[in-house]
Write a protein that holds these residues in place. Sequence first.
Motif, PDB file in Angstrom:
ATOM      1  N   ASN A   1      16.807  47.798 -16.536  1.00 50.35           N
ATOM      2  CA  ASN A   1      17.156  47.431 -17.708  1.00 50.35           C
ATOM      3  C   ASN A   1      16.847  48.351 -18.702  1.00 50.35           C
ATOM      4  OD1 ASN A   1      17.422  44.773 -16.991  1.00 50.35           O
ATOM      5  ND2 ASN A   1      15.469  43.955 -17.873  1.00 50.35           N
TER       6      ASN A   1
ATOM      7  N   LEU B   1       9.162  45.713 -19.390  1.00 49.00           N
ATOM      8  CA  LEU B   1       8.450  44.648 -18.847  1.00 49.00           C
ATOM      9  C   LEU B   1       7.844  43.690 -19.753  1.00 49.00           C
ATOM     10  CD1 LEU B   1       7.551  43.790 -15.814  1.00 49.00           C
ATOM     11  CD2 LEU B   1       5.344  45.061 -16.139  1.00 49.00           C
TER      12      LEU B   1
ATOM     13  N   ASP C   1       4.150  50.901 -18.834  1.00 51.64           N
ATOM     14  CA  ASP C   1       4.023  49.453 -17.978  1.00 51.64           C
ATOM     15  C   ASP C   1       2.682  48.955 -18.099  1.00 51.64           C
ATOM     16  OD1 ASP C   1       6.705  49.734 -17.469  1.00 51.64           O
ATOM     17  OD2 ASP C   1       6.498  50.843 -15.641  1.00 51.64           O
TER      18      ASP C   1
ATOM     19  N   HIS D   1       9.563  50.614 -14.959  1.00 49.82           N
ATOM     20  CA  HIS D   1      10.264  49.571 -15.552  1.00 49.82           C
ATOM     21  C   HIS D   1      10.491  49.577 -17.111  1.00 49.82           C
ATOM     22  CE1 HIS D   1      11.630  45.473 -16.595  1.00 49.82           C
ATOM     23  NE2 HIS D   1      11.474  45.055 -15.565  1.00 49.82           N
TER      24      HIS D   1
ATOM     25  N   PHE E   1      10.440  42.438  -6.110  1.00 52.37           N
ATOM     26  CA  PHE E   1      11.186  42.728  -7.161  1.00 52.37           C
ATOM     27  C   PHE E   1      12.605  41.843  -7.016  1.00 52.37           C
ATOM     28  CE2 PHE E   1       8.213  46.120  -7.312  1.00 52.37           C
ATOM     29  CZ  PHE E   1       7.789  46.038  -8.715  1.00 52.37           C
TER      30      PHE E   1
ATOM     31  N   ALA F   1      11.262  39.199 -18.142  1.00 59.12           N
ATOM     32  CA  ALA F   1      11.741  40.045 -16.751  1.00 59.12           C
ATOM     33  C   ALA F   1      10.937  39.416 -15.972  1.00 59.12           C
ATOM     34  CB  ALA F   1      11.336  41.428 -17.063  1.00 59.12           C
TER      35      ALA F   1
ATOM     36  N   LEU G   1      13.779  46.231 -12.629  1.00 57.62           N
ATOM     37  CA  LEU G   1      13.196  47.571 -12.345  1.00 57.62           C
ATOM     38  C   LEU G   1      14.239  48.687 -12.662  1.00 57.62           C
ATOM     39  CD1 LEU G   1      10.683  49.071 -11.740  1.00 57.62           C
ATOM     40  CD2 LEU G   1      11.535  48.824  -9.184  1.00 57.62           C
TER      41      LEU G   1
ATOM     42  N   ILE H   1       9.817  40.366 -10.421  1.00 59.22           N
ATOM     43  CA  ILE H   1      10.003  41.312 -11.421  1.00 59.22           C
ATOM     44  C   ILE H   1      11.586  41.629 -11.402  1.00 59.22           C
ATOM     45  CG2 ILE H   1       9.441  43.286 -12.857  1.00 59.22           C
ATOM     46  CD1 ILE H   1       6.843  43.301 -11.387  1.00 59.22           C
ATOM     47  N   ARG H   2      12.201  41.304 -12.308  1.00 57.50           N
ATOM     48  CA  ARG H   2      13.587  41.807 -12.395  1.00 57.50           C
ATOM     49  C   ARG H   2      13.958  43.036 -13.180  1.00 57.50           C
ATOM     50  NH1 ARG H   2      16.094  36.272 -15.266  1.00 57.50           N
ATOM     51  NH2 ARG H   2      15.199  36.626 -17.454  1.00 57.50           N
TER      52      ARG H   2
ATOM     53  N   MET I   1       3.930  46.569  -9.658  1.00 61.68           N
ATOM     54  CA  MET I   1       4.334  47.877 -10.528  1.00 61.68           C
ATOM     55  C   MET I   1       3.432  49.165  -9.872  1.00 61.68           C
ATOM     56  SD  MET I   1       6.593  46.991 -12.421  1.00 61.68           S
ATOM     57  CE  MET I   1       6.608  48.678 -13.039  1.00 61.68           C
TER      58      MET I   1
ATOM     59  N   SER J   1      16.299  51.803  -7.438  1.00 64.11           N
ATOM     60  CA  SER J   1      15.568  50.431  -7.283  1.00 64.11           C
ATOM     61  C   SER J   1      15.839  49.740  -6.084  1.00 64.11           C
ATOM     62  CB  SER J   1      15.903  49.609  -8.396  1.00 64.11           C
ATOM     63  OG  SER J   1      15.538  48.416  -8.208  1.00 64.11           O
TER      64      SER J   1
END
Length: 566
Positions: A213, A192, A228, A189, A128, A196, A210, A207-208, A179, A120
């Motif tokens: 999580n 999502l 996704d 991801h 991101f 997130a 990636l 977006i967190r 994405m 990532s």
Amino acid sequence: MAERSTAAVDVADNSGDEPLAAKADEATTDGTAQAQDTEGAGPESTDGGQSSPAAVPAAPDLHSGHKLAGRYRLEECVTRLDGFSSWRAVDEKLRRAVGVHLLPADHPRARSVLAAARSSALLGDPRFVQVLDAVEEDDLVYVVHEWLPDATELTALLAAGPLEAHDAYQLVSQIAQAMAAAHREGLAHLRLTPGAVLRSSTGQYRIRGLAVNAALRGITSDYPLRTDTEAIGALLYAALTRRWPYESDAYGLSGLPKDLGLIPPDQVRAGVHRGLSELAMRALANDGATASRQEQPCTTPDELAKAVAAMPRILPPEPTFTAPPQYQRTTYQQGTYGRPSARPLSTTQPVMATPPPPLQSRTGKALKWAVSALLIAALGLGSWQLAETLLDRRNDSGEPAPTQTTDDGTDKKAVEPSKPVSIAGAWDFDPQGTDGSEKPASIKNAYDGDAGSYWSTDGYYTTAFGNLKDGVGIVLDLGKVQAVGNVDVSFLGGSTSVELRTTDSSSAPQAPDGFTKVAQGSGTKVSLKPDKQVRARYVLVWLTELPLSSDDGRYRGKVSDIKITS
């Protein structure tokens, strides 16, 4: 708590036991209510089942104030779940807030978390939340990431109500494009959810989590593109209706009524944009569910991004203005000075006689004759001056420029009109950069007279050059000291802030402070005109703020043309 819900990369809110395609997650809105209840909650296996609780080591028993690598000081635990914990921390070296995921080095998912974090981090896409570090040290594995205190979770936005059509359009457009870019690099991801997705103060969605999580939870998928894409469709559905598109309640949202199936958003709530409703159904199309007009379902984020681009653009709502209160005369304006009237006005007072028309007396008639005479004189004088000007122009062919006499009796030529100033050469100016260079190969495109060609800066993560430097620019050599009356600069890509700096020295300075700032402005076509006459040999066009580029989501300055006149 407000900072935690808006900035922490918290995976507890993305930690349901079933994937999106299999209905919804049983989770809290901010992911903290279940953070301490970890007993008996084993990790998920790749087939969606639960492994034995004894197979997962306990989360590291650390406390606030503990330092990692002598640099990251833990401040607040925001999640303790499934053998790992997430913290808000402070990077004491750079003096900024960061987030940290912690898990034991012997955790069964430690290696996959490290691999996901490093992959990532290589993406480097500003859409991101960025991974800053991924380390294995002292029997611990930890991942350090950005902390965004000025951003708001989509969960919190939906708590206030459904999004406007323009906001929902921006959400699905930005998330689908981001994405699609991630999947082109082989990253998915898989978690999502509304928790997130963050919206910054500038309206940009980020977006967190990636890949990280999903790795922390042990989530895998045989069809990551489809997973996704369906998740993006669920986010759009929730943004339009404030309902989760499955029967189960999740993320603070109510699910759909049971035994009703997946119905379009415009049948759930009145006033939903028809095009966005159909787009959500195309992304959620699964097990026979299709959009209302039978379009093909979108099975990848790239297909969804193209479907959004094919829609007519949804403009933001027109701003509403409150009408000012009706004007009312005060007692002061009516002559009473705040004191009550000695006697009330009678409604039966006689109406005053209408005054005679103005200028009907002997004085008025004389005044009218005087004004008429002045008008006739003014017309005659104007006609004479116009005729004299035309004669002067006719006799001026081939004659020297007119002169004016000064107080000491000497004659000097009138001020000459402005004319183009030729540019002898130019080069890029990046004194604060690590390599001191900023796209030198295309510098000539900035003043070649072709509006289609341009010189571009490097890409940065913020409008202020990622806080790495004060600016970059172009130094123009005029060949000799000349009068500089105006510098017109044209930009591509959006409004750009720029300063005009000059010097009459025989050699160009090596720092921006060596030039004198004489004008500044912003826009796509900026006219930089000094307040007083300037003579210079070198001219610096110094860019101080950059627009967001639609090419790759970074901030770039693009100079398409520079013209200098005396």
